[in-house]
Design a protein around this motif. Sequence first.
Motif, PDB file in Angstrom:
ATOM      1  N   GLY A   1       0.946  -1.185   0.224  1.00 24.14           N
ATOM      2  CA  GLY A   1      -0.190  -0.140  -0.084  1.00 24.14           C
ATOM      3  C   GLY A   1       0.777   1.281   0.044  1.00 24.14           C
ATOM      4  O   GLY A   1       2.012   1.269  -0.242  1.00 24.14           O
TER       5      GLY A   1
ATOM      6  N   LEU B   1     -10.314   2.487  -2.008  1.00 24.84           N
ATOM      7  CA  LEU B   1      -9.330   2.729  -0.960  1.00 24.84           C
ATOM      8  C   LEU B   1      -9.794   2.555   0.437  1.00 24.84           C
ATOM      9  O   LEU B   1     -10.905   3.201   0.836  1.00 24.84           O
ATOM     10  CB  LEU B   1      -8.461   3.965  -1.425  1.00 24.84           C
ATOM     11  CG  LEU B   1      -7.959   3.789  -2.856  1.00 24.84           C
ATOM     12  CD1 LEU B   1      -7.155   5.308  -3.151  1.00 24.84           C
ATOM     13  CD2 LEU B   1      -6.792   2.414  -3.040  1.00 24.84           C
TER      14      LEU B   1
ATOM     15  N   THR C   1      -4.666   1.344   1.679  1.00 24.96           N
ATOM     16  CA  THR C   1      -4.708   0.055   1.159  1.00 24.96           C
ATOM     17  C   THR C   1      -5.756  -0.144   0.302  1.00 24.96           C
ATOM     18  O   THR C   1      -6.859   0.728   0.235  1.00 24.96           O
ATOM     19  CB  THR C   1      -4.857  -1.164   2.392  1.00 24.96           C
ATOM     20  OG1 THR C   1      -6.147  -0.919   3.244  1.00 24.96           O
ATOM     21  CG2 THR C   1      -3.745  -1.086   3.435  1.00 24.96           C
TER      22      THR C   1
ATOM     23  N   THR D   1      -4.798  -3.208  -6.277  1.00 26.34           N
ATOM     24  CA  THR D   1      -3.373  -2.945  -6.656  1.00 26.34           C
ATOM     25  C   THR D   1      -3.516  -1.930  -7.728  1.00 26.34           C
ATOM     26  O   THR D   1      -2.636  -1.029  -7.700  1.00 26.34           O
ATOM     27  CB  THR D   1      -2.658  -4.389  -7.254  1.00 26.34           C
ATOM     28  OG1 THR D   1      -2.430  -5.124  -6.029  1.00 26.34           O
ATOM     29  CG2 THR D   1      -1.205  -3.843  -7.756  1.00 26.34           C
TER      30      THR D   1
ATOM     31  N   LEU E   1      -4.229   1.378  -6.098  1.00 28.83           N
ATOM     32  CA  LEU E   1      -3.001   2.001  -5.440  1.00 28.83           C
ATOM     33  C   LEU E   1      -1.916   2.403  -6.320  1.00 28.83           C
ATOM     34  O   LEU E   1      -1.493   3.462  -6.225  1.00 28.83           O
ATOM     35  CB  LEU E   1      -2.430   0.870  -4.728  1.00 28.83           C
ATOM     36  CG  LEU E   1      -3.275   0.535  -3.403  1.00 28.83           C
ATOM     37  CD1 LEU E   1      -2.986  -0.643  -2.662  1.00 28.83           C
ATOM     38  CD2 LEU E   1      -3.324   1.802  -2.226  1.00 28.83           C
TER      39      LEU E   1
END
Length: 248
Positions: free
Chosen positions: A4, A58, A119, A122, A125
């Motif tokens: 993260g 998120l 976090t 993927t 992020l």
Amino acid sequence: MSGGLLLHLSGPWQSWGGEADFTVRTTHRFPTRSGLTGMIAAALGRPRDSDNTDLTQLRYTIRVDRPGQREADFHTVGGGYPPHLTPATADGKRRPEGKGTIISERWYLADAAFTLAVTGPTATLTLAAEGLARPVYAPYLGRRSCPPDTPILIRAHVPDPVGELDRMPLHRPTAPNKAPQPVTFIYDQAPEPGAHPDAEIRDEAGPNGTCAPRPLWQRTRLLPHAPDTPGGTAWIDALTAYRKEAST
């Protein structure tokens, strides 16, 4: 991106809008999810009416380095102008004589600092990290009049960003006896299995500018403090050393 992000939000003023009408605009005592979504969306260059469903996935764990002090700012708009220059009404007309000045009270957090573990998926992020590293629009802390005084993105690709909140230097002065002091953590997911929420906040961004309620959890723990000086450069030095150590 695995893991993260670690973000840091500090500045002379921050304002994370709570329940408000036009006259009185309040602020929450910590960054809101809707405000953070808007900050990242702006960094990515998205228009205000964009669909930010991906960013709402998120999750944020907030460490309160400095809670700051709530302050009110008295605003006037349109005072002293002739009628044809006063603020327009919703239907585009001008305000009547004697009502051309709009008065409002806006609340801010002065000298607050927060460190965030982020976090989520993927791909989201990675997108958020790229935007915050090279923002299209300058990021601000809740309102455009609240610029940050440090870079927001501290680290990406952090294997355990929530755990790193125990290790990243605190942005506050050292206690007189150099003893650990209590630090508040705010979670948007239960920090222990089955833990009941401590409060509820209405900041879950929805369609057409609406916000829905969500639960939150608060914990206080003792952490060591990074050194500080009146000029504040010791924290920058400690943060630089932390990033260098993390990269090796």
